[in-house]
Enzyme design. Structure first.
Site, PDB file in Angstrom:
ATOM      1  N   LYS A   1     -52.694   2.016  20.714  1.00  0.00           N
ATOM      2  CA  LYS A   1     -52.769   3.319  20.526  1.00  0.00           C
ATOM      3  C   LYS A   1     -53.580   3.768  19.712  1.00  0.00           C
ATOM      4  CE  LYS A   1     -49.459   5.395  23.637  1.00  0.00           C
ATOM      5  NZ  LYS A   1     -48.395   6.928  23.351  1.00  0.00           N
TER       6      LYS A   1
ATOM      7  N   ARG B   1     -44.197  -0.193  28.118  1.00  0.00           N
ATOM      8  CA  ARG B   1     -45.511   0.431  28.942  1.00  0.00           C
ATOM      9  C   ARG B   1     -46.636  -0.034  28.560  1.00  0.00           C
ATOM     10  NH1 ARG B   1     -48.477   4.930  28.898  1.00  0.00           N
ATOM     11  NH2 ARG B   1     -49.430   5.561  31.195  1.00  0.00           N
TER      12      ARG B   1
HETATM   13  C1  PT1 Z   1     -45.277   7.101  26.625  1.00  0.00           C
HETATM   14  C2  PT1 Z   1     -47.080   7.225  27.587  1.00  0.00           C
HETATM   15  C3  PT1 Z   1     -47.243   8.068  28.697  1.00  0.00           C
HETATM   16  N1  PT1 Z   1     -48.535   7.421  26.598  1.00  0.00           N
HETATM   17  C4  PT1 Z   1     -45.128   7.656  28.585  1.00  0.00           C
HETATM   18  N2  PT1 Z   1     -45.713   8.190  29.357  1.00  0.00           N
HETATM   19  C5  PT1 Z   1     -49.822   7.402  27.285  1.00  0.00           C
HETATM   20  N3  PT1 Z   1     -43.364   7.210  28.817  1.00  0.00           N
HETATM   21  C6  PT1 Z   1     -49.279   7.910  28.427  1.00  0.00           C
HETATM   22  C7  PT1 Z   1     -53.532   7.539  20.757  1.00  0.00           C
HETATM   23  O1  PT1 Z   1     -52.649   7.990  19.432  1.00  0.00           O
HETATM   24  O2  PT1 Z   1     -46.119   6.911  24.893  1.00  0.00           O
HETATM   25  N4  PT1 Z   1     -44.952   6.714  27.503  1.00  0.00           N
HETATM   26  N5  PT1 Z   1     -48.118   7.672  29.530  1.00  0.00           N
HETATM   27  C8  PT1 Z   1     -50.657   7.845  26.973  1.00  0.00           C
HETATM   28  N6  PT1 Z   1     -50.800   8.371  26.404  1.00  0.00           N
HETATM   29  C9  PT1 Z   1     -51.186   8.320  24.580  1.00  0.00           C
HETATM   30  C10 PT1 Z   1     -50.992   8.800  23.608  1.00  0.00           C
HETATM   31  C11 PT1 Z   1     -52.338   7.817  24.302  1.00  0.00           C
HETATM   32  C12 PT1 Z   1     -51.232   8.422  21.731  1.00  0.00           C
HETATM   33  C13 PT1 Z   1     -52.992   6.811  23.455  1.00  0.00           C
HETATM   34  C14 PT1 Z   1     -52.522   7.326  22.407  1.00  0.00           C
HETATM   35  O3  PT1 Z   1     -54.024   6.824  20.744  1.00  0.00           O
END
Ligand code: PT1
Length: 287
Positions: free
Chosen positions: A229, A263
């Site tokens: 991220k 995750r």
């Molecule tokens: C998470 C999560 C998810 N993240 C759970 N499920 C994502 N329970 C999808 C960035 O800042 O943390 N917990 N499902 C993916 N979402 C992101 C959000 C991907 C922010 C990248 C960023 O780069």
């Protein structure tokens, strides 16, 4: 008594049981054409199954399947499209894998359909706030990960503000826990996730990680997702494909502070890191 005894160390995930005494690795399987870091190559159910088996071989304790990208700036996916992407993959994975499959969805219709084909955990980045989601999740009998998100994926990174990010997110999640209990979804089926990157600046994300023990102290198992991220890129100055080492550091910090499910995209590296954390902490896990 060790503090982890408060956590309800075993999660009933349909036909599987997930022992949370040690930190568990959740492998990410995106079935979207617009995935931010692995290109969404896994829409074909046979390929998705190969990828899932490979992650299990690498040491994944569960596999998270998502059909709607929720990274910053993503557009919502209509129900039929999400269902069409996800269901063939879940139908292939659930009977075939030796580990539970979770479904990353906010839609009650998808939760119900996923439960029918044998999913073991519901992962809702929206914390069951959609109309009908609380009721649908309660009826499945499955455990649910409640995540915090400020706004929607499309707009969440537009100037997010908090007075005290940890306190506000903890308050939000505990309100969702109360709403779940009122809807007949008991605490023993709930996990909490602060939602790294979901309407948070890097400073917010760093504070949340430093203060993760406050989420662990609720007694509910904590799930975290920081893999590749922006917060990792911010700290290491690397693009998404080069964030492995930073992501493993984030996983180690989270597990040391008591997170129970991590995750990740990179299962093998995270598995080794979690085995090390477990060897050191043993039954004396943080929390
Ligand atoms: C998470 C999560 C998810 N993240 C759970 N499920 C994502 N329970 C999808 C960035 O800042 O943390 N917990 N499902 C993916 N979402 C992101 C959000 C991907 C922010 C990248 C960023 O780069």
């Amino acid at each position: 008594m060790e503090r982890q005894d408060r956590q309800g160390p075993v999660l009933e995930c349909g036909r599987h049981r997930l022992d949370l005494a040690a930190p568990r690795v959740m492998g990410i399987l995106n079935v979207t054409p617009d995935s931010f870091s692995d290109g969404g190559h896994f829409i074909d159910p046979a390929r998705a199954l190969d990828r899932a088996h490979a992650m299990v071989e690498e040491g994944a304790d569960l596999i998270d399947v998502g059909g709607e990208s929720t990274r910053p700036g993503s557009e919502p996916v209509p129900l039929d499209e999400e269902r069409g992407r996800i269901m063939p993959v879940l139908e292939a994975l659930c009977p075939a894998l030796p580990v539970p499959v979770s479904v990353d969805t906010s839609k009650p219709e998808v939760m119900r359909a996923a439960a029918e084909v044998g999913v073991g955990l519901l992962n809702d980045v929206n914390g069951l706030r959609a109309d009908g989601a609380l009721e649908a999740a309660a009826e499945t009998g499955l455990p649910v990960c409640l995540m915090h998100m400020l706004g929607t994926p499309r707009t969440m990174q537009e100037d997010p503000r908090y007075r005290n990010v940890t306190q506000e997110i903890l308050d939000f999640l505990l309100q969702r826990v109360a709403a779940c209990e009122a809807a007949g979804l008991p605490r023993r089926r709930l996990l909490l996730d602060p939602g790294f990157g979901f309407g948070k600046r890097s400073a917010h994300n760093f504070q949340l990680l430093r203060e993760l023990d406050q989420f662990v102290a609720t007694g509910l198992p904590v799930l975290v997702g920081m893999s590749r991220k922006g917060m990792v890129g911010q700290a290491t100055n690397k693009p998404p494909q080069e964030r492995l080492h930073g992501s493993v550091a984030a996983a180690v910090m989270a597990a040391t502070l008591g997170a129970r499910i991590i995750r990740v995209h990179d299962v093998a590296a995270t598995r080794e890191a979690m085995d090390f954390v477990a060897a050191v902490l043993g039954g004396k896990a943080a929390g």
